[in-house]
Design a protein around this motif. Structure first.
Motif, PDB file in Angstrom:
ATOM      1  N   VAL A  40       0.853  -1.192   0.000  1.00 25.47           N
ATOM      2  CA  VAL A  40       0.000   0.000   0.000  1.00 25.47           C
ATOM      3  C   VAL A  40       0.887   1.239   0.000  1.00 25.47           C
ATOM      4  O   VAL A  40       1.857   1.326   0.764  1.00 25.47           O
ATOM      5  CB  VAL A  40      -0.932   0.013   1.230  1.00 25.47           C
ATOM      6  CG1 VAL A  40      -1.710   1.324   1.307  1.00 25.47           C
ATOM      7  CG2 VAL A  40      -1.887  -1.174   1.180  1.00 25.47           C
TER       8      VAL A  40
ATOM      9  N   ARG B 236      -4.641   6.603  -2.123  1.00 27.57           N
ATOM     10  CA  ARG B 236      -4.220   5.292  -1.589  1.00 27.57           C
ATOM     11  C   ARG B 236      -4.116   4.308  -2.746  1.00 27.57           C
ATOM     12  O   ARG B 236      -5.119   4.003  -3.408  1.00 27.57           O
ATOM     13  CB  ARG B 236      -5.221   4.784  -0.551  1.00 27.57           C
ATOM     14  CG  ARG B 236      -4.790   3.479   0.131  1.00 27.57           C
ATOM     15  CD  ARG B 236      -5.842   3.027   1.127  1.00 27.57           C
ATOM     16  NE  ARG B 236      -5.400   1.882   1.915  1.00 27.57           N
ATOM     17  CZ  ARG B 236      -5.504   0.607   1.530  1.00 27.57           C
ATOM     18  NH1 ARG B 236      -6.044   0.311   0.356  1.00 27.57           N
ATOM     19  NH2 ARG B 236      -5.082  -0.366   2.327  1.00 27.57           N
ATOM     20  N   LEU B 237      -2.898   3.842  -3.014  1.00 26.96           N
ATOM     21  CA  LEU B 237      -2.623   2.922  -4.113  1.00 26.96           C
ATOM     22  C   LEU B 237      -2.287   1.540  -3.573  1.00 26.96           C
ATOM     23  O   LEU B 237      -1.685   1.413  -2.499  1.00 26.96           O
ATOM     24  CB  LEU B 237      -1.439   3.426  -4.940  1.00 26.96           C
ATOM     25  CG  LEU B 237      -1.599   4.766  -5.660  1.00 26.96           C
ATOM     26  CD1 LEU B 237      -0.237   5.283  -6.113  1.00 26.96           C
ATOM     27  CD2 LEU B 237      -2.551   4.627  -6.849  1.00 26.96           C
ATOM     28  N   VAL B 238      -2.630   0.512  -4.342  1.00 28.05           N
ATOM     29  CA  VAL B 238      -2.241  -0.865  -4.040  1.00 28.05           C
ATOM     30  C   VAL B 238      -1.446  -1.394  -5.229  1.00 28.05           C
ATOM     31  O   VAL B 238      -1.876  -1.280  -6.387  1.00 28.05           O
ATOM     32  CB  VAL B 238      -3.461  -1.759  -3.769  1.00 28.05           C
ATOM     33  CG1 VAL B 238      -3.015  -3.205  -3.536  1.00 28.05           C
ATOM     34  CG2 VAL B 238      -4.242  -1.246  -2.567  1.00 28.05           C
TER      35      VAL B 238
ATOM     36  N   GLY C   3     -10.209   7.720  -9.560  1.00 27.68           N
ATOM     37  CA  GLY C   3      -9.085   6.886  -9.164  1.00 27.68           C
ATOM     38  C   GLY C   3      -7.892   7.139 -10.049  1.00 27.68           C
ATOM     39  O   GLY C   3      -7.937   7.916 -11.003  1.00 27.68           O
TER      40      GLY C   3
ATOM     41  N   TYR D  59      -2.991   0.689  -8.426  1.00 23.49           N
ATOM     42  CA  TYR D  59      -4.316   1.249  -8.630  1.00 23.49           C
ATOM     43  C   TYR D  59      -4.820   1.789  -7.295  1.00 23.49           C
ATOM     44  O   TYR D  59      -4.521   1.227  -6.243  1.00 23.49           O
ATOM     45  CB  TYR D  59      -5.300   0.177  -9.120  1.00 23.49           C
ATOM     46  CG  TYR D  59      -4.953  -0.455 -10.442  1.00 23.49           C
ATOM     47  CD1 TYR D  59      -5.521   0.011 -11.623  1.00 23.49           C
ATOM     48  CD2 TYR D  59      -4.068  -1.524 -10.504  1.00 23.49           C
ATOM     49  CE1 TYR D  59      -5.211  -0.587 -12.842  1.00 23.49           C
ATOM     50  CE2 TYR D  59      -3.747  -2.128 -11.716  1.00 23.49           C
ATOM     51  CZ  TYR D  59      -4.325  -1.652 -12.883  1.00 23.49           C
ATOM     52  OH  TYR D  59      -4.010  -2.234 -14.079  1.00 23.49           O
ATOM     53  N   GLY D  60      -5.616   2.850  -7.358  1.00 23.38           N
ATOM     54  CA  GLY D  60      -6.188   3.342  -6.115  1.00 23.38           C
ATOM     55  C   GLY D  60      -7.160   4.476  -6.328  1.00 23.38           C
ATOM     56  O   GLY D  60      -7.393   4.920  -7.460  1.00 23.38           O
ATOM     57  N   ARG D  61      -7.718   4.936  -5.225  1.00 16.62           N
ATOM     58  CA  ARG D  61      -8.711   6.010  -5.249  1.00 16.62           C
ATOM     59  C   ARG D  61      -8.300   7.137  -4.310  1.00 16.62           C
ATOM     60  O   ARG D  61      -7.316   7.040  -3.584  1.00 16.62           O
ATOM     61  CB  ARG D  61     -10.088   5.464  -4.868  1.00 16.62           C
ATOM     62  CG  ARG D  61     -10.677   4.516  -5.911  1.00 16.62           C
ATOM     63  CD  ARG D  61     -12.083   4.089  -5.553  1.00 16.62           C
ATOM     64  NE  ARG D  61     -12.672   3.217  -6.552  1.00 16.62           N
ATOM     65  CZ  ARG D  61     -13.394   3.625  -7.588  1.00 16.62           C
ATOM     66  NH1 ARG D  61     -13.630   4.931  -7.753  1.00 16.62           N
ATOM     67  NH2 ARG D  61     -13.897   2.773  -8.449  1.00 16.62           N
TER      68      ARG D  61
END
Length: 388
Positions: free
Chosen positions: A204, A220-222, A361, A230-232
């Protein structure tokens, strides 16, 4: 810990009782007193404006500010200006405790997680991270050697010994990789791919996304097994911009051919006070920056909204609102129609149904980054990674 310090810490936690702090973050705040990372003279950013705090001259005001919700500025103009001057560009601070707690909680830390922190600053968050996951698992990178030395001193005094690096945070710290978490304490416009490369799948990354238009955003990316992230945008976060990503400041000389006087029926406040979702959309669609200011001159109240191209300082516009007007003056410089682009982007956002920040995102990959609406296949704006 003596009773007065404990009382200050509990008062700070009480002030954040409605913020939903996790038990782990609360205990970290108790274990790592903020005052150990604040210099004797600093600048407290209160709701009523910045205020110099001096521990020797007025200790009560200093303690009250340190254990308040305020961010505390500790450096001006990269250290070129004495903090006592009280004015200049803010280039280091102890961030507002609510923002610090929010980003820590979004990381979903667990003991043993290997954490890369970008921006040691005063050292407070490095110490909090050390408490949460163990100091041996924390790597913190600071670009400013003076700040890095002071942070090292602060951390030693607090009893924490994370691995400290003086260098460009955009490069990460490959020799300590892979990381389970990346915690970023400076504003980011372009997410460095090195952070994804140095993170394991499932890691993360939490950062303040500061594209330059309107408000800023937590991101916040994963990291995925295919080397992407990817994240939002789950909320608000605003930090001082990473030094390597600061916009250009030098403006070339203007000529008469550059200047345009226009009018608009769109109230500049409609754009300047738009919701966070609109700001994200406009930033992604145009790549432009903005700055709004309400004040008063000899003709009465006014609101001015500047819009500019960060890559071409010659291209900018200012729109001026005054009460009682149906049309508003635009002063535009350069060939790029920046005002028209911003208005068009705003009404595209309206046409999408005025989506909020949480519907947007980002995808980050080796070639650049993309902002999307609802799903990663609905890209609304992209930025290629620089070859250098």
């Amino acid at each position: 810990m003596d009773i007065p310090v404990r009382a200050h810490i509990e008062r700070l936690l009480d002030a954040h009782a409605s913020d939903g702090l996790s038990e782990a973050v609360e205990q970290a705040f108790r274990a790592v007193p903020r005052h150990l990372f604040i210099p004797p003279v600093a600048l407290a950013c209160r709701d009523d404006g910045p205020q110099i705090i001096d521990r020797d001259a007025d200790p009560d005001a200093w303690w009250d500010a340190v254990y308040s919700r305020a961010s505390i500025v500790t450096q001006l103009d990269d250290g070129a200006t004495d903090i006592r001057a009280g004015s200049g560009d803010y280039t280091c601070s102890s961030s507002a405790p609510s923002t610090v707690a929010d980003l820590l909680q979004r990381l979903e830390l667990a003991p043993g997680h290997r954490v890369l922190e970008i921006g040691t600053g005063t050292g407070w968050t490095a110490a909090l991270l050390s408490h949460l996951v163990g100091a041996a698992n924390v790597t913190s990178v600071e670009v400013d050697p003076v700040l890095g030395a002071q942070a090292a001193s602060n951390l030693a005094a607090s009893g924490h010994a994370p691995y400290l690096v003086v260098g460009d945070g955009a490069l990460g710290c490959p020799e300590r990789a892979p990381y389970d978490r990346v915690h970023v304490t400076c504003g980011i416009r372009r997410v460095p791919y090195a952070w994804i490369e140095q993170s394991r799948p499932g890691a993360v990354i939490v950062l303040p996304y500061c594209p330059g238009f309107g408000t800023d955003h937590a991101l916040r990316l994963v990291v995925t097994p295919d080397g992407m992230a990817y994240g939002r945008f789950p909320g608000f976060a605003s930090y001082m911009t990473m030094r390597a990503q600061r916009p250009q400041r030098d403006q070339p000389a203007r000529t008469d051919a550059d200047k345009h006087h226009l009018t608009t029926r769109v109230d500049p406040r409609t754009i300047g006070h738009a919701p966070a979702g609109a700001d994200l959309a406009i930033a992604a669609l145009t790549g432009l920056d903005s700055l709004g200011q309400a004040d008063q001159d000899e003709d009465g109240p006014r609101y001015r909204l500047w819009v500019s191209d960060p890559a071409v300082p010659r291209s900018w516009a200012v729109a001026v609102w005054r009460p009682g007007q149906d049309e508003y003056q635009i002063y535009q410089v350069g060939d790029r129609p920046v005002w028209e682009e911003v208005v068009a982007a705003y009404f595209r956002w309206v046409g999408w149904g005025e989506p909020g920040r949480d519907r947007f995102g980002m995808t980050v990959h080796a070639d650049g980054q993309e902002v999307w609406l609802d799903t990663p296949d609905q890209v609304i704006g992209s930025e290629a990674r620089s070859a250098c």
